[in-house]
Structures are given as C-alpha cells and as structure tokens.
Design an enzyme around this catalytic site. Structure first.
Site, PDB file in Angstrom:
ATOM      1  N   SER A  91      43.649  63.591  56.586  1.00 36.33           N
ATOM      2  CA  SER A  91      43.363  62.001  56.769  1.00 36.33           C
ATOM      3  C   SER A  91      41.670  62.276  56.627  1.00 36.33           C
ATOM      4  O   SER A  91      40.796  62.774  57.541  1.00 36.33           O
ATOM      5  CB  SER A  91      43.647  61.705  57.768  1.00 36.33           C
ATOM      6  N   HIS A 106      45.091  61.320  52.477  1.00 38.35           N
ATOM      7  CA  HIS A 106      45.536  60.070  53.255  1.00 38.35           C
ATOM      8  C   HIS A 106      44.305  59.318  53.823  1.00 38.35           C
ATOM      9  O   HIS A 106      43.271  59.621  54.355  1.00 38.35           O
ATOM     10  CB  HIS A 106      46.179  60.990  54.549  1.00 38.35           C
ATOM     11  N   ASP A 127      43.333  56.060  55.884  1.00 39.83           N
ATOM     12  CA  ASP A 127      43.667  55.319  57.297  1.00 39.83           C
ATOM     13  C   ASP A 127      42.898  54.096  57.185  1.00 39.83           C
ATOM     14  O   ASP A 127      41.740  53.926  57.502  1.00 39.83           O
ATOM     15  CB  ASP A 127      43.415  56.155  58.313  1.00 39.83           C
ATOM     16  N   MET A 162      42.280  50.425  58.973  1.00 39.88           N
ATOM     17  CA  MET A 162      42.372  50.165  60.389  1.00 39.88           C
ATOM     18  C   MET A 162      41.411  48.643  60.299  1.00 39.88           C
ATOM     19  O   MET A 162      40.286  48.616  59.763  1.00 39.88           O
ATOM     20  CB  MET A 162      41.830  50.842  61.593  1.00 39.88           C
ATOM     21  N   HIS A 170      47.494  54.196  54.099  1.00 39.65           N
ATOM     22  CA  HIS A 170      48.222  53.856  55.316  1.00 39.65           C
ATOM     23  C   HIS A 170      47.708  52.873  55.983  1.00 39.65           C
ATOM     24  O   HIS A 170      46.649  52.856  56.708  1.00 39.65           O
ATOM     25  CB  HIS A 170      48.131  55.128  56.257  1.00 39.65           C
ATOM     26  N   MET A 173      47.162  50.080  58.520  1.00 39.79           N
ATOM     27  CA  MET A 173      47.289  49.669  60.064  1.00 39.79           C
ATOM     28  C   MET A 173      46.576  48.296  60.203  1.00 39.79           C
ATOM     29  O   MET A 173      45.540  48.055  60.672  1.00 39.79           O
ATOM     30  CB  MET A 173      46.464  50.585  60.928  1.00 39.79           C
ATOM     31  N   MET A 198      54.718  58.170  62.990  1.00 38.85           N
ATOM     32  CA  MET A 198      53.685  58.429  63.842  1.00 38.85           C
ATOM     33  C   MET A 198      54.102  59.336  64.912  1.00 38.85           C
ATOM     34  O   MET A 198      55.004  59.034  65.706  1.00 38.85           O
ATOM     35  CB  MET A 198      53.075  57.095  64.036  1.00 38.85           C
ATOM     36  N   ASP A 246      52.413  61.882  61.186  1.00 35.33           N
ATOM     37  CA  ASP A 246      51.018  61.653  60.902  1.00 35.33           C
ATOM     38  C   ASP A 246      50.651  61.518  62.434  1.00 35.33           C
ATOM     39  O   ASP A 246      51.101  60.819  63.323  1.00 35.33           O
ATOM     40  CB  ASP A 246      50.728  60.119  60.516  1.00 35.33           C
TER      41      ASP A 246
HETATM   42  C1  DX5 Z   1      45.991  57.798  63.364  1.00 39.91           C
HETATM   43  C2  DX5 Z   1      45.744  57.958  61.969  1.00 39.91           C
HETATM   44  C3  DX5 Z   1      45.870  59.404  61.369  1.00 39.91           C
HETATM   45  C4  DX5 Z   1      44.763  60.355  62.003  1.00 39.91           C
HETATM   46  C5  DX5 Z   1      45.213  61.681  62.405  1.00 39.91           C
HETATM   47  O1  DX5 Z   1      45.923  56.177  63.458  1.00 39.91           O
HETATM   48  O2  DX5 Z   1      46.875  57.225  61.262  1.00 39.91           O
HETATM   49  O3  DX5 Z   1      45.946  59.457  60.194  1.00 39.91           O
HETATM   50  O4  DX5 Z   1      43.800  60.229  61.344  1.00 39.91           O
HETATM   51  O5  DX5 Z   1      44.321  62.430  62.799  1.00 39.91           O
HETATM   52  P1  DX5 Z   1      44.489  63.813  63.778  1.00 39.91           P
HETATM   53  O6  DX5 Z   1      45.075  64.742  62.561  1.00 39.91           O
HETATM   54  O7  DX5 Z   1      43.232  63.961  64.093  1.00 39.91           O
HETATM   55  O8  DX5 Z   1      45.604  63.440  64.698  1.00 39.91           O
HETATM   56 ZN    ZN Z   2      47.466  57.827  59.032  1.00 40.04          ZN
END
Ligand code: DX5
Ligand code: ZN
Length: 220
Positions: free
Chosen positions: A9, A34, A36, A38, A67, A69, A138, A176
């Site tokens: 990620s 990956h 992310d 947000m 991903h 969010m 998750m 994840d």
């Molecule tokens: C959290 C993300 C993850 C995050 C995982 O909201 O979806 O992808 O980056 O990070 P680690 O591996 O540090 O838990």
């Molecule tokens: Zn993620």
C-alpha cells in the site's frame, strides 16, 4: 496450488517521491500496487485521487489495485477506471446501489471488488457474488496505516473462502490492515490469497527483504 500476491500500500510510501517508490517496490517483488483513496467523509483522512493514479500508471508495470474509502462511490469509481486502475474496490455500505456500482466498474472492463470493515457482515454477497472479482476483508478500521491486526478478521476470511469456493469462480480474497511477516501465514491459512501491506514494507527498507520474508512465510 494458490498463487499468493503481495500488494504494497503506497499509503505508507514517501508521497514526495511516489513514482520512484512505486518503481522501487515493484523491483523489490510487489505483485500489485494497492492505492488507498480516502475522502475525509467515509473515513477521517484524505489521500489522493484519480489524477495521481493516472500519473502513476506509467510508473507501474503491475496491476493498480484501487481501494475506495469514499462516499458516494460511483463518480470516483468511474474516474479511477478511466485513470488506469485495473481493480476498483468499494465498501458496500458506502454505495446506495451496490449492484449498479459493480456493473459500472465491470462495464469499464475493470475488475470489481467489495470491501468489508471489521464489523460489517458478508451478507450482501448473497445476491451479488456473481458480479464480484475480489473480496477485500479489512483487518483494521479503514482510515490509517500502521494499526494492529484485528483477529476476528480471520473468521471472516474463512467464511469468505467458503463462499468463493462454492462459486467455483476465480475470485481473489485479499486482506488489508496490520499484515506483517509474523502474521501473514495465519492469514493465508484462513484462506486469503492476496495481502496488502503498507507500513510493514515501506517502513522497513530495503523493501525486497520484507517482501522476500513474506514470501518465505507463505511458502512454509
Ligand atoms: C487502511 C488502508 C490500508 C493500510 C494498510 O485504511 O486500507 O491499506 O494502508 O496499512 P498497514 O499495512 O500499515 O496496516
Ligand atoms: Zn487499503
């Protein structure tokens, strides 16, 4: 024989050098990137949008695993499909019409995924699993990297594995949050085949050492 995939990620990468970080982690053995997304609404944090995905596309020789969010989902899902994402996953509780969003993503020729938070049941899969290419469980609450793995995710992974096997289709089962060298084997034993890791990889260079150690743990 399961083909395991490791999806670093870039949430934990150096944002000032993202292109370089993507290239480095791919040469270190990453199978997917990956990404992310947000929105400071569905989750209390803000990262990057489709323009950054498009800019990174040319730095990535491997699939980009987006991903989302975000809420609402549809406009951004479409924008990421057009920005070069290979897989687009969203949280079903963030979409008003889950079936429609899945069709929207697949209609763009992209793989579609559903993401389940630690307290979210898998129920919605009963009616849409035929339109799903990836299930993402998750193992932390979404929003931040570097949190600890929530153990109840393992039971959910086992459940999801049964649902997938019953379809006879090739649906990836990704996990994840909080994945490290010392717990990745347990997650695989529960039935996962794809592993997101942010802080474990980007927080401990050289990236190849961590990715190799994860692969050896998976091979045991
Ligand atoms: C959290 C993300 C993850 C995050 C995982 O909201 O979806 O992808 O980056 O990070 P680690 O591996 O540090 O838990
Ligand atoms: Zn993620």
């Amino acid at each position: 024989m399961t083909t395991y995939r490791i999806a670093p990620s870039i949430l934990s990468a150096d944002f000032a050098r993202l292109g370089e970080e993507v290239r480095d982690v791919i040469s270190a053995g990453a199978d997917w990137i990956h990404f992310d997304v947000m929105d400071n609404h569905y989750v209390p944090n803000l990262t990057f949008g489709p323009m950054v995905c498009q800019a990174l596309r040319k730095h990535s020789s491997v699939p980009i695993d987006v991903h989302l969010m975000v809420q609402p989902v549809d406009a951004l899902a479409l924008a990421f499909a057009k920005a070069g994402a290979d897989l687009v996953s969203f949280h079903p509780d963030a979409s008003a019409h889950v079936d429609r969003t899945l069709q929207l993503i697949r209609g763009e020729g992209k793989q579609a995924g559903l993401v389940f938070n630690p307290a979210t049941p898998l129920d919605v899969l009963e009616y849409v699993i035929d339109k799903v290419d990836l299930i993402l469980i998750m193992s932390v609450n979404p929003g931040f990297g570097g949190q600890s793995f929530i153990d109840s995710a393992l039971r959910k992974v086992e459940k999801a594995r049964k649902l997938i096997d019953a379809t006879g289709r090739d649906i990836r089962l990704e996990v994840d949050g909080g994945i490290k060298v010392d717990n990745i084997r347990r997650v695989a034993d529960a039935g996962a085949d794809t592993f997101v890791a942010g802080s474990a990889i980007f927080g401990a260079p050289p990236y190849r050492n961590v990715i190799d150690a994860m692969r050896s743990a998976l091979a045991r």
